[in-house]
Design a protein around this motif. Structure first.
Motif, PDB file in Angstrom:
ATOM      1  N   LYS A  30     -43.963  39.239 -45.450  1.00 45.66           N
ATOM      2  CA  LYS A  30     -44.581  39.315 -44.133  1.00 45.66           C
ATOM      3  C   LYS A  30     -43.856  39.655 -42.973  1.00 45.66           C
ATOM      4  CE  LYS A  30     -48.484  36.099 -45.830  1.00 45.66           C
ATOM      5  NZ  LYS A  30     -49.043  34.886 -45.360  1.00 45.66           N
ATOM      6  N   PRO A  33     -44.902  36.221 -37.349  1.00 43.40           N
ATOM      7  CA  PRO A  33     -45.096  36.273 -35.971  1.00 43.40           C
ATOM      8  C   PRO A  33     -43.980  35.598 -35.205  1.00 43.40           C
ATOM      9  CG  PRO A  33     -46.852  34.744 -36.890  1.00 43.40           C
ATOM     10  CD  PRO A  33     -45.953  35.503 -37.968  1.00 43.40           C
ATOM     11  N   LEU A  35     -43.765  33.231 -32.050  1.00 42.83           N
ATOM     12  CA  LEU A  35     -44.581  32.469 -30.914  1.00 42.83           C
ATOM     13  C   LEU A  35     -43.751  31.942 -29.832  1.00 42.83           C
ATOM     14  CD1 LEU A  35     -46.517  30.254 -33.585  1.00 42.83           C
ATOM     15  CD2 LEU A  35     -47.289  32.531 -32.487  1.00 42.83           C
ATOM     16  N   THR A  36     -44.393  31.660 -28.755  1.00 41.15           N
ATOM     17  CA  THR A  36     -43.725  31.015 -27.849  1.00 41.15           C
ATOM     18  C   THR A  36     -44.421  29.701 -27.609  1.00 41.15           C
ATOM     19  OG1 THR A  36     -45.215  32.013 -26.185  1.00 41.15           O
ATOM     20  CG2 THR A  36     -42.899  33.221 -26.593  1.00 41.15           C
ATOM     21  N   CYS A  37     -43.935  28.698 -26.665  1.00 39.94           N
ATOM     22  CA  CYS A  37     -44.427  27.575 -26.163  1.00 39.94           C
ATOM     23  C   CYS A  37     -43.979  26.970 -25.105  1.00 39.94           C
ATOM     24  CB  CYS A  37     -44.098  26.346 -27.315  1.00 39.94           C
ATOM     25  SG  CYS A  37     -44.669  24.995 -27.148  1.00 39.94           S
ATOM     26  N   LEU A  55     -43.910  30.700 -41.924  1.00 37.81           N
ATOM     27  CA  LEU A  55     -45.032  31.371 -42.206  1.00 37.81           C
ATOM     28  C   LEU A  55     -44.964  32.680 -43.331  1.00 37.81           C
ATOM     29  CD1 LEU A  55     -46.944  31.696 -38.834  1.00 37.81           C
ATOM     30  CD2 LEU A  55     -46.704  29.621 -40.522  1.00 37.81           C
ATOM     31  N   GLY A  59     -42.808  30.350 -48.203  1.00 39.03           N
ATOM     32  CA  GLY A  59     -42.721  29.419 -47.073  1.00 39.03           C
ATOM     33  C   GLY A  59     -41.266  29.284 -46.517  1.00 39.03           C
ATOM     34  N   MET A 281     -46.635  23.060 -31.255  1.00 41.25           N
ATOM     35  CA  MET A 281     -46.849  24.352 -31.490  1.00 41.25           C
ATOM     36  C   MET A 281     -47.973  24.339 -32.720  1.00 41.25           C
ATOM     37  SD  MET A 281     -43.109  26.187 -31.178  1.00 41.25           S
ATOM     38  CE  MET A 281     -43.741  27.813 -31.404  1.00 41.25           C
ATOM     39  N   LYS A 282     -48.217  23.344 -33.471  1.00 38.71           N
ATOM     40  CA  LYS A 282     -49.034  23.542 -34.484  1.00 38.71           C
ATOM     41  C   LYS A 282     -48.891  24.099 -35.535  1.00 38.71           C
ATOM     42  CE  LYS A 282     -51.764  21.826 -31.168  1.00 38.71           C
ATOM     43  NZ  LYS A 282     -51.760  20.197 -30.674  1.00 38.71           N
ATOM     44  N   ILE A 283     -47.528  24.085 -35.866  1.00 38.07           N
ATOM     45  CA  ILE A 283     -47.030  24.813 -37.045  1.00 38.07           C
ATOM     46  C   ILE A 283     -46.136  23.842 -37.676  1.00 38.07           C
ATOM     47  CG2 ILE A 283     -47.024  27.300 -36.295  1.00 38.07           C
ATOM     48  CD1 ILE A 283     -44.176  27.145 -35.833  1.00 38.07           C
ATOM     49  N   VAL A 284     -46.110  24.129 -39.297  1.00 37.72           N
ATOM     50  CA  VAL A 284     -45.389  23.217 -40.130  1.00 37.72           C
ATOM     51  C   VAL A 284     -44.150  23.754 -40.292  1.00 37.72           C
ATOM     52  CG1 VAL A 284     -45.203  22.037 -42.473  1.00 37.72           C
ATOM     53  CG2 VAL A 284     -47.536  22.316 -41.285  1.00 37.72           C
ATOM     54  N   GLY A 315     -40.839  26.128 -43.981  1.00 36.53           N
ATOM     55  CA  GLY A 315     -42.096  25.234 -43.877  1.00 36.53           C
ATOM     56  C   GLY A 315     -42.305  24.451 -44.967  1.00 36.53           C
TER      57      GLY A 315
END
Lengths: 325, 325
Positions: A30, A33, A35-37, A55, A59, A281-284, A315
């Motif tokens: 993959k 992505p 991401l920023t926060c 992601l 994993g 960030m809502k990610i594991v 993750g």
């Protein structure tokens, strides 16, 4: 800094090798992505971008190296399969990468490996052989499996094709980000991801400083760097289970000669950083993946107002056994 | 299906309004990633793409509608601030959107609202007024706050500008996906996201069938659709706390006349879908956001071999109180 790198014991991947690896694996992995926060920028005082290998398929970033190694097998090698010893992400990655190409994967795991990890490898059709939880038992069991099957051993990190694959993580990040960051920071266990990142940085972003982050409780890279000589881990105890391994003979010299620094962090910082990422960030992410962010938050002066790429390495964690519950 | 839509009580957003809203909010909202998951494709038999509004600022799609509403305020309105009653994601979204433009936000919340939600609104500088946990108390307290402050009431879903903002979620998805999916499925609570998705579909992807998903335990949309007349929720009990509200006078007619179907799912399905996403996709979604995937997995025949866009509506959940622990 040119388009070459000093050759150590073995030929290291060149710039063209990393570019080729990126093309080779692109239809299998993959493009994860970035991401920023805003909250984490505020907290750190830096401009952070997060490369979300949590992601990635299977994993973790390990899928890059495993896929590259699988795709570089000869037909004869492929017909006999691959093998490794690992209780962690490399086992899952290799099993899935092999399955994708209908190649057999033989995985040696310690009998006390977490059930979620065993189940994951089984879910990817990996053939598991259990052994005693010692390095000696792992190696002797692997040797036995290898002799019986003729399978090719794909080491979790001390393997050129694996390092070449891990190098594509930062390579892809640079393509996504357009401009090179001031720093890139990755976890360091065996050093596959860190040495791959260093190679990509030297070839394609020579002004980016590469930093490795590890737990104080497993700070063999930090100790080795300060001593100037390889010092192995000795039975380290840390929540960052992916970072317990020692550096390898291929990864250590690359890190020794090129890393900007190794930052070591406390267990509490790791758990706090992990929780922050899940909550904000809502990610594991798994504990090992939280170590670089923990290092940023523990060293704010170093990173203030800098553009920092942080690699979330994986993750894979037991959702029913979280460190804050 | 042309470039217009039937007008109900109030003028609904036109195609150009949605396009304008998308431009208006683009520098404030995140373009959230589309993710895929091989395991979930295998499990469902469908080709699923997930629009990750759980990764949106303030943790949900609600930030789109709130931002659009804030940006459409007149200077006079902006000087007096905005207000709403909500214990959920709209409160956080409105508080953050207001803060970003240095506008005051007055939030009426029930005294029994979860502490994590109260803390989040406070973290975004929202001015909270607590009230009794009844609709009547919320409305009367809001009216008092509005009279005292002159703040503009931004309803969580029964507001044209909010619906217009939510419509940008599917609009952005279409731009990312290039080809329109066979189905798009969103959760339905008050109906802001679902009606916005319907409008975008009618204007820009008229062959895409729009489906709403809700808990059986809060199936007012399903009941209303079957009865052909608006039936409100009555004290629903579901883990999907964002979906307890009834449809609104603006959202209900749009849904009634255009939705392909409403699918209702069990609490067990919601928790299972939520766990699957955390475990396999490594992202944090809240129970309400798991409802559409639960509906796909409960209705495999309908979606088999179809391209299905699933909206993960939000990721705000208490990490210390997970339904599988």
């Amino acid at each position: 800094m040119g388009n070459e790198i000093e050759i150590y014991n073995a030929p290291l991947p060149r710039a063209t090798d990393i570019d080729s690896a990126n093309k080779r694996i692109s239809e299998y992995v993959k493009q994860t992505p970035l991401l920023t926060c805003a909250t984490l920028n505020d907290l750190s005082g830096a401009s952070l971008v997060f490369k979300c290998e949590n992601l990635q398929k299977a994993g973790s970033f390990k899928y890059r190296g495993a896929t590259n190694a699988i795709l570089k097998l000869t037909s004869l090698q492929a017909s006999k399969g691959v093998c490794t010893h690992s209780s962690g992400n490399h086992a899952q990655a290799l099993a899935l990468a092999a399955k994708t190409k209908s190649i057999a994967a033989y995985i040696v795991m310690p009998g006390n490996a977490p059930r979620v990890k065993v189940d994951a490898v089984k879910g990817y059709n990996g053939n598991i052989t259990f052994c005693e939880p010692t390095l000696q038992a792992r190696e002797s069991t692997l040797e036995k499996v290898r002799k019986e099957t003729g399978a090719e051993f794909i080491h979790p990190y001390n393997n050129i094709n694996v390092i070449e694959g891990q190098a594509t993580c930062f390579y892809e990040l640079l393509q996504q980000l357009k401009t090179a960051p001031d720093y890139v920071i990755t976890p360091v266990g065996g050093g596959g991801l860190l040495s791959g990142t260093i190679l990509t940085s030297r070839y394609f972003a020579p002004r980016t400083k590469v930093i490795g982050a590890e737990p104080i409780m497993a700070n063999d890279a930090w100790q080795s760097l300060k001593a100037g000589t390889f010092i192995p881990s000795e039975n380290p105890q840390t929540i960052a289970d992916g970072l317990k391994t020692s550096l390898g003979s291929l990864t250590w010299p690359v890190i020794r000669d090129n890393v900007y620094d190794i930052l070591a962090v406390s267990e509490e910082s790791i758990i706090n950083a992990m929780y922050l990422v899940w909550e904000r960030m809502k990610i594991v992410i798994e504990p090992s993946a939280a170590v670089p962010l923990a290092a940023v938050l523990e060293n704010k002066e170093l990173f203030r107002n800098k553009k920092v790429a942080v690699v979330f390495s994986g993750g894979n964690t037991d959702l029913k056994n979280l460190p804050w519950n």
